[in-house]
Design an enzyme around this catalytic site. Sequence first.
Site, PDB file in Angstrom:
ATOM      1  N   SER A  94       0.832  -1.200   0.000  1.00 20.19           N
ATOM      2  CA  SER A  94       0.000   0.000   0.000  1.00 20.19           C
ATOM      3  C   SER A  94       0.869   1.253   0.000  1.00 20.19           C
ATOM      4  O   SER A  94       1.641   1.482  -0.914  1.00 20.19           O
ATOM      5  CB  SER A  94      -0.964  -0.050   1.193  1.00 20.19           C
ATOM      6  OG  SER A  94      -1.981   0.914   1.063  1.00 20.19           O
ATOM      7  N   ASP A 222      -9.737  -5.314  -4.727  1.00 19.29           N
ATOM      8  CA  ASP A 222      -9.163  -4.346  -3.792  1.00 19.29           C
ATOM      9  C   ASP A 222     -10.008  -3.078  -3.779  1.00 19.29           C
ATOM     10  O   ASP A 222     -10.062  -2.337  -4.754  1.00 19.29           O
ATOM     11  CB  ASP A 222      -7.726  -4.019  -4.207  1.00 19.29           C
ATOM     12  CG  ASP A 222      -6.946  -3.266  -3.144  1.00 19.29           C
ATOM     13  OD1 ASP A 222      -7.556  -2.477  -2.407  1.00 19.29           O
ATOM     14  OD2 ASP A 222      -5.727  -3.472  -3.061  1.00 19.29           O
ATOM     15  N   HIS A 251      -7.447  -5.823  -0.369  1.00 20.05           N
ATOM     16  CA  HIS A 251      -6.219  -5.112  -0.023  1.00 20.05           C
ATOM     17  C   HIS A 251      -5.340  -5.952   0.902  1.00 20.05           C
ATOM     18  O   HIS A 251      -4.113  -5.873   0.835  1.00 20.05           O
ATOM     19  CB  HIS A 251      -6.586  -3.785   0.647  1.00 20.05           C
ATOM     20  CG  HIS A 251      -5.556  -2.713   0.525  1.00 20.05           C
ATOM     21  ND1 HIS A 251      -5.023  -2.301  -0.685  1.00 20.05           N
ATOM     22  CD2 HIS A 251      -4.949  -1.935   1.465  1.00 20.05           C
ATOM     23  CE1 HIS A 251      -4.145  -1.335  -0.492  1.00 20.05           C
ATOM     24  NE2 HIS A 251      -4.081  -1.097   0.811  1.00 20.05           N
TER      25      HIS A 251
END
Length: 272
Positions: A94, A222, A251
């Site tokens: 991320s 995601d 995610h």
Amino acid sequence: MYFETHDGTRLAYEDYGQGRPIVFVASSMLCSDMWEYQIPHFVERGYRCIALDRRGHGRSDRPSSGYDLDTGADDLAVLIEHLDLREVTLVGHSMGGAEVVRYLARHGDARIARIALVSAMLPFIRQTDDNPEGVPGALLDASLAALDADRPKWLARQAQAFFATHLGNDVSPAQIDFTLRQCLATSPWAVRQCQRNVLDFDHRATLPEIGVPAMIVHGAADLSAPVEVTGRRTAKLIPGAVYHEYPTAGHGLFVSHRDQFNADLLAFVASR
């Protein structure tokens, strides 16, 4: 263990095993604990695994500044130099993926062998006139406002989607609660600043300049970093990138798809 950055901030890191180094860079809101299912896997296979707690996260200091991507990249550089690491594999999830890219842009690849960008917030999230593929600003701003208004509620609403459990991924309620508690333990100020900084940074010019082997792993489900905005575009911009897209992953694929992710990462790290 701890080290000091250029501005005197004391950051925590963990260091396990021996062998070629893998440095894990966590997501915003999460800390080195997020890599619970990766670090033992790679240590047992002969790698040295180092995981950093970003400032404001985990056991690190909570200063009032330094939550931009460039400072995060510089903090990472200090850690790598502090340990005198060479032939490093950088693994960023991320926001951590965005910091990995900024590290290469600011510090070069002399110490880096390869990078893995996992559910990364790249190349440019916010929709603008010259970035029509991005997420509309009104949606991003509404999400940020909801986060500011009631952070625990915002996180609780995201929890199931984070692991895409609606697609049948086997993630226990206890695991989800553990992840939520990690997020809630993070400095609220750090969360606020990190979220804003990662959404508005444009990496499109620097991604084609990456000269080390790159692997991109992203979930098709995601919600936090929609794959059509992030993973697929990033794979096209980095020359020769290896791209893995998991059809049922959200995610949090480092938990929900740990076996597949660990196998793909091991194959990539072991390649010459």
